[in-house]
Write an enzyme that holds these catalytic residues in place. Sequence first.
Site, PDB file in Angstrom:
ATOM      1  N   GLN A   1     -81.358 -35.404 -16.586  1.00 19.94           N
ATOM      2  CA  GLN A   1     -81.897 -35.092 -15.791  1.00 19.94           C
ATOM      3  C   GLN A   1     -81.403 -36.685 -15.180  1.00 19.94           C
ATOM      4  OE1 GLN A   1     -82.171 -32.875 -14.247  1.00 19.94           O
ATOM      5  NE2 GLN A   1     -82.564 -31.881 -16.065  1.00 19.94           N
TER       6      GLN A   1
ATOM      7  N   HIS B   1     -87.707 -32.595 -23.469  1.00 18.43           N
ATOM      8  CA  HIS B   1     -86.646 -30.479 -23.097  1.00 18.43           C
ATOM      9  C   HIS B   1     -86.716 -30.656 -24.949  1.00 18.43           C
ATOM     10  CE1 HIS B   1     -83.071 -28.582 -23.060  1.00 18.43           C
ATOM     11  NE2 HIS B   1     -83.527 -27.969 -21.933  1.00 18.43           N
TER      12      HIS B   1
ATOM     13  N   ASP C   1     -82.554 -40.495 -22.769  1.00 21.02           N
ATOM     14  CA  ASP C   1     -81.811 -38.734 -22.219  1.00 21.02           C
ATOM     15  C   ASP C   1     -81.918 -38.859 -21.267  1.00 21.02           C
ATOM     16  OD1 ASP C   1     -81.431 -36.284 -21.907  1.00 21.02           O
ATOM     17  OD2 ASP C   1     -83.262 -35.209 -23.139  1.00 21.02           O
TER      18      ASP C   1
ATOM     19  N   LYS D   1     -74.827 -31.904 -15.375  1.00 22.66           N
ATOM     20  CA  LYS D   1     -75.461 -32.405 -15.479  1.00 22.66           C
ATOM     21  C   LYS D   1     -75.104 -32.524 -13.689  1.00 22.66           C
ATOM     22  CE  LYS D   1     -79.149 -30.705 -17.658  1.00 22.66           C
ATOM     23  NZ  LYS D   1     -79.606 -29.983 -17.377  1.00 22.66           N
TER      24      LYS D   1
ATOM     25  N   CYS E   1     -87.785 -25.277 -20.625  1.00 26.12           N
ATOM     26  CA  CYS E   1     -87.684 -25.606 -21.961  1.00 26.12           C
ATOM     27  C   CYS E   1     -88.398 -26.812 -22.817  1.00 26.12           C
ATOM     28  CB  CYS E   1     -85.678 -26.516 -22.330  1.00 26.12           C
ATOM     29  SG  CYS E   1     -85.036 -24.712 -22.530  1.00 26.12           S
TER      30      CYS E   1
HETATM   31  N1  PLP Z   1     -82.774 -33.319 -22.049  1.00 31.20           N
HETATM   32  C1  PLP Z   1     -83.256 -33.170 -20.564  1.00 31.20           C
HETATM   33  C2  PLP Z   1     -83.740 -33.188 -20.308  1.00 31.20           C
HETATM   34  C3  PLP Z   1     -82.381 -31.331 -19.925  1.00 31.20           C
HETATM   35  O1  PLP Z   1     -83.168 -31.593 -18.872  1.00 31.20           O
HETATM   36  C4  PLP Z   1     -81.330 -31.152 -20.564  1.00 31.20           C
HETATM   37  C5  PLP Z   1     -81.018 -29.889 -19.443  1.00 31.20           C
HETATM   38  O2  PLP Z   1     -81.857 -29.204 -18.963  1.00 31.20           O
HETATM   39  C6  PLP Z   1     -81.132 -31.707 -22.017  1.00 31.20           C
HETATM   40  C7  PLP Z   1     -82.145 -32.373 -21.945  1.00 31.20           C
HETATM   41  C8  PLP Z   1     -80.248 -30.761 -22.466  1.00 31.20           C
HETATM   42  O3  PLP Z   1     -78.645 -30.733 -22.097  1.00 31.20           O
HETATM   43  P1  PLP Z   1     -78.291 -29.456 -22.142  1.00 31.20           P
HETATM   44  O4  PLP Z   1     -77.808 -28.064 -21.986  1.00 31.20           O
HETATM   45  O5  PLP Z   1     -76.428 -30.077 -21.242  1.00 31.20           O
HETATM   46  O6  PLP Z   1     -77.780 -29.922 -24.110  1.00 31.20           O
END
Ligand code: PLP
Length: 407
Positions: A203, A123, A200, A226, A364
């Site tokens: 997900q 992401h 990370d 999430k 993203c």
């Molecule tokens: N990393 C991953 C794999 C994601 O799917 C997301 C959000 O869609 C994020 C990071 C960013 O999360 P946040 O916007 O809650 O900081």
Amino acid sequence: MGLDVNSIRKDFPILEKKIYGKQLVYLDNAATTQKPSCVVEKICEGYYSCNANIHRGVHFLSQHATEAHEAARENVRAFINAPSNKEIIFTRGTTEAINLVASSFGDSQCEEGDEIIVSQMEHHSNIVPWQLLRSRKGIVLKVIPFDENGELQLEKLDSLITNRTKLISVTHVSNTLATINPVKEIIKKAHEHNIPVLVDGAQSIPHLKVDVQDLDADFFVFSGHKVYGPTGIGVLYGKEKWLELIPPYQGGGEMIQKVTFEKTTFNELPFKFEAGTPDYIGSTALSTALDYVTALGMDNIAQHESELLEYAREQMAKIEGMRFIGNVSHRGGLVSFLVGDIHPYDMGSILDKLGIAVRTGHHCAEPVMQAFGIEGTVRASFALYNTKEEIDILVAGIERARKMFHH
Ligand code: PLP
């Protein structure tokens, strides 16, 4: 024992909502999940009857709010099986947690020419903070590629690691390809070279049982929203040895021990990284969300979602022109797809008019789109409250869109 989805759905009043007169079918859970009543009530209760700034007050309400916030920290610790509360830092979410590590770890531990490794399926939140570090410190950003199915080419990791590698930062589950990455294996390999790993977990946390000690992750980050919790709260888990080593991220508020104009000393962990008034209402509501999923059982949730996923792929595969983006066998609860030459935005708009919420675009993760030579996909992502009937509605909606474009 499986999930009683009909009864679970009653906990989520928003699922009753009609969109353009149609029953809402919410399949945008990878972007954010809906909240059960207990979480919403916890937020209301926090503001209605427990609100006072934490840590500094001697009065009843302040102490009560402080205890709730610290109990939430303990609950998060238990949820991911971290060894100590000191290792649980509340942040605004995954993005802020990665930025914290990129700044504090990156600025203090990296010199020009040092290397950070990410994967091609990250992401943007796990790409851009490292690019900012590259602008500040002149580090080199290296990328583990994935193959045509969306599987990381781990055999390439060996040649990417050098004696300048300072950190590997990878996603547990891809938000576009659904790939569940073998992070335990990556961590093991990295540790053979004394390289720490950030995972990370944005997900993975809603779908898989996470045990940071079993993974042996050095950093693990996720967002509350999430995993059925509120927006604006997230978590950075970091091994104590790293959090002790690296400097504070922001200054002010609870992160100090003593301040004079000449010198400031910093508070102990975890407060060293929590500058300013924390989101203590958010932390307690997140804790309620974690209790909610724990009571249902993470294994039951994973089982339910993987059944939904298999059913969805089976039914969707029957649609003419269906192309799945991401075809690994070990995958999380989402499906990214394209149908013929229908633009994802057009597909998303037609589904929307049928009350079906999916996400369209690059999610993203533009490098993933670049790898497949596409602009975007349509993504349906599942949660514990989704049903096979909703997938049937999705499939009928896709079929309807297909017929509109390819009659
Ligand atoms: N990393 C991953 C794999 C994601 O799917 C997301 C959000 O869609 C994020 C990071 C960013 O999360 P946040 O916007 O809650 O900081």
